[in-house]
Design an enzyme around this catalytic site. Sequence first.
Site, mmCIF file in Angstrom:
data_model
loop_
_atom_site.group_PDB
_atom_site.id
_atom_site.type_symbol
_atom_site.label_atom_id
_atom_site.label_comp_id
_atom_site.label_asym_id
_atom_site.label_seq_id
_atom_site.Cartn_x
_atom_site.Cartn_y
_atom_site.Cartn_z
ATOM 1 N N GLU A 131 -5.963 -8.410 0.372
ATOM 2 C CA GLU A 131 -6.418 -8.425 1.759
ATOM 3 C C GLU A 131 -7.909 -8.151 1.790
ATOM 4 O OE1 GLU A 131 -4.251 -5.702 4.245
ATOM 5 O OE2 GLU A 131 -2.321 -6.195 3.328
ATOM 6 N N GLU A 160 0.825 -1.211 0.000
ATOM 7 C CA GLU A 160 0.000 0.000 0.000
ATOM 8 C C GLU A 160 0.864 1.268 0.000
ATOM 9 O OE1 GLU A 160 -2.638 -0.483 3.348
ATOM 10 O OE2 GLU A 160 -4.009 -1.718 2.178
#
Length: 484
Positions: A265, A120
């Site tokens: 995720e 991220e």
Amino acid sequence: MGYVVLVVCVLVVSFLSVGNFVDGIGANWGTQASHQLPPDKVVKMLRENGIQKVKLFDADYGALRALRNTGIEVMVGIPNEMLATLASSPKAAEKWVSKNVTAHMSGSGANIRYVAVGNEPFLETYNGSFLQTTFPALRNIQIALTKAGHSGQVKVTCPLNADVYESSTSNPSGGDFRAAIQNYMLQIVKFLSDNGAPFTVNIYPFISLYTDSNFPIEYAFFDGNSSPILDNGASYNNMFDANYDTLVWALKKNGFPDMPIIVGEVGWPTDGDRNANSMLAQRFNQGFMSHIAGGKGTPMRNGPISVYLFSLIDEDEKSVQPGNFERHWGIFTYDGLPKYALNLGTTNSGVLVPARNVQYLERKWCVMKPSASPEDPQVAQSVSYACGLADCTCLGYGTSCGNLDERGNISYAFNSYYQKNNQLDTACKFPGLSMITKTDPSVGSCRFGLMIQPYYAGAGRTFGCIQKRWSFLSAAIVLFSTVL
């Protein structure tokens, strides 16, 4: 980022074919824990639960060694802190690949299929810290993989948060990459496409609920109880599909309509917030498994969805900057116990299989002395110290230990510190306040931890925190003030 968690178990029969329709269920295996389960026990737990893929956040040697010769597909991670070095030095990228890919794939080695470059890195809260280094690092790792002869089996990817795209209309069809980073995103997406690599995205309905008090809670789940959103003939009654298809539209608009997508995720935490509990986590995760079991995909992208649940095991040393829930995403507790009934569709029993033969420390706990007074002026300082160096995220409004009385809160803090320090006698020496007991002080849903035997992963790793300095005592005092 990047917990999970209880509802009624769906009939096993309806999930027997999940493996045929889902591209192998995966799980994130994080290692930010003071006391890790030994890797061989974790790998055995993965296999007994039929989890066919695992995503690592680094290249943990113990995990990769334990994964050798198992057939489990592995995504090896590169932390954001390494991006600058890898971006500026092709030689550093070659050394990383040699040490963390080639060395573990030799012989009947680990089945490494992806290298996740960063995690991220374009998150808005990073304020652009990794914008300049992510793509060069991605490119150098790809070149190193090709040079080492791995490009046919090992693909690069870059796990990105769903905040890299947005919708101009609030509907999926309005999806496009965020304007401020669009050039960076298109550079990465084209590179991934040119190398036959997937786009990896992390999708969190829980975070939307956590950050927006007006978010319609039913829209986070898969029960069909929310008001549907209609968009170009498609109907969306859950956030996951809408978010996923916003990405599909963004890729399509920019010339990549068929790019493969991995959900890196997805999950729900079980503690640390009023909406983080086992009931809602089980509802979300079981609903999600049921939702993807048929292989129908989403309105814009039919077919199986490749997904890694977040996460496998709780991690008590994760940063709580995003929220106290960060340490509670696991479908298993720190000691490998299932948190709730969850049918992954991969076992005959239809339930999670716990870790085997876990070794615990002696059955004893550190609690507040009956003779001690909560009004003692040393209480606040002692508790802030304990919470700052251990984990008190189960205390607070709406949490599993939120109903403890004043003495219970103090005891919980003391015990957390005591267990994290391997039950050293000196770790239960809060002046005139604490004592050791062999009676389990757990109450209802509030579990007072009993630590497992420490696993020493290698040179340089230590456990316990008595001699550490800590800069977050003020945060602990704020937490404690909310629960007394």
